[in-house]
Enzyme design. Structure first.
Site, PDB file in Angstrom:
ATOM      1  N   ARG A  50      -7.907 -14.472 -53.918  1.00 33.53           N
ATOM      2  CA  ARG A  50      -7.765 -13.008 -53.828  1.00 33.53           C
ATOM      3  C   ARG A  50      -9.041 -12.312 -54.298  1.00 33.53           C
ATOM      4  NH1 ARG A  50      -2.802 -12.242 -57.424  1.00 33.53           N
ATOM      5  NH2 ARG A  50      -3.157  -9.999 -57.332  1.00 33.53           N
ATOM      6  N   ARG A  84       0.590 -13.051 -66.735  1.00 34.67           N
ATOM      7  CA  ARG A  84       1.450 -11.934 -66.364  1.00 34.67           C
ATOM      8  C   ARG A  84       2.844 -12.424 -65.982  1.00 34.67           C
ATOM      9  NH1 ARG A  84      -0.464  -7.348 -62.163  1.00 34.67           N
ATOM     10  NH2 ARG A  84      -0.175  -8.957 -60.612  1.00 34.67           N
ATOM     11  N   ARG A  97       4.920 -14.467 -60.872  1.00 36.00           N
ATOM     12  CA  ARG A  97       4.720 -14.253 -59.435  1.00 36.00           C
ATOM     13  C   ARG A  97       3.901 -15.384 -58.843  1.00 36.00           C
ATOM     14  NH1 ARG A  97       2.407  -8.489 -57.943  1.00 36.00           N
ATOM     15  NH2 ARG A  97       1.023  -9.923 -56.915  1.00 36.00           N
ATOM     16  N   LYS A 151      -7.434  -1.621 -63.429  1.00 32.32           N
ATOM     17  CA  LYS A 151      -7.825  -0.367 -62.775  1.00 32.32           C
ATOM     18  C   LYS A 151      -6.773   0.725 -62.962  1.00 32.32           C
ATOM     19  CE  LYS A 151      -8.053  -0.334 -58.360  1.00 32.32           C
ATOM     20  NZ  LYS A 151      -8.387  -0.512 -56.944  1.00 32.32           N
TER      21      LYS A 151
END
Ligand code: ZN
Length: 213
Positions: A170, A126, A159, A13
């Site tokens: 999530r 990531r 993370r 986004k």
């Protein structure tokens, strides 16, 4: 032009928002940034916001709407703006309708849709630099040296919430949270789905809708 972007974590986004804002010369108005700025500057609203955040509560609609209304009233928003993180609730969506009506502008709502398995793969790949905050992706944007930050040389970290099961939780929570607002826009025929595996694909779809007329 008022653009509202919805998209779960990992759909890209931020990238889409940045490119659209540059193309149309409008600011990227992120609720998270506004709330953080108010807290940091210790404004009257910021002090109230901090109390809710510290207590682990959502910031109430009236406060969020008030700070967003204040932000989009600034001169850089004269030509329009792109909203990210607002509206979060039907109540906020109704308030945004009022703001748009006062300005005589139309709201364009887009929901960025990326298949769940793609999001999971992307977020799992990531890596972030714990020292300078640079973000890497082992698939799309790997570091030049194995697992070391290009900018500062620190060892990259994975993370904790970028792992499979947590990402799925999530995504489910995000879906539950945004459903009422998307339904609100869906019923009014206002929401367009922008699906695609890559940001360019999503942006082309959004631009196609915006520039059709
Ligand atoms: Zn670094």
């Amino acid at each position: 032009m008022i653009i509202v972007l919805f998209g779960a974590p990992g759909v890209g986004k931020g990238t889409v928002a940045e490119i659209l804002c540059r193309r149309y010369g409008i600011p990227h108005v992120s609720t998270g940034d506004i709330l953080r700025t108010h807290i940091a500057k210790k404004t009257e609203a910021g002090e109230k916001i901090r109390e809710f955040v510290d207590a682990g509560f959502l910031v109430p609609d009236e406060i969020v709407t008030e700070v967003v209304r204040d932000r989009v009233g600034k001169t850089d928003c004269a030509k329009g703006f792109l909203l990210d993180g607002f509206p979060r609730t039907v109540e906020q969506a109704r308030e945004l309708d009022k703001i748009a009506a006062e300005r005589g502008e139309k709201i364009h709502v887009f929901n960025i849709d990326v298949p769940e398995d793609v999001i999971v793969r992307r977020l799992c790949a990531r890596r972030i630099c714990p020292k300078c905050g640079a973000i890497y992706n082992l698939e799309f944007r790997p570091p030049k040296k194995d697992m070391l930050c290009d900018c500062c040389g620190a060892a990259l970290a994975h993370r904790h919430d970028d792992r499979d099961e947590i990402i799925k939780v999530r995504l489910r929570e995000y879906g539950k949270m945004t459903k009422p607002v998307l339904d609100y826009y869906g019923k009014k025929g206002m929401a367009a789905h922008a699906s695609g595996l890559y940001s360019e694909e999503v942006i082309n779809k959004i631009v196609g809708v915006l520039e059709k007329k």
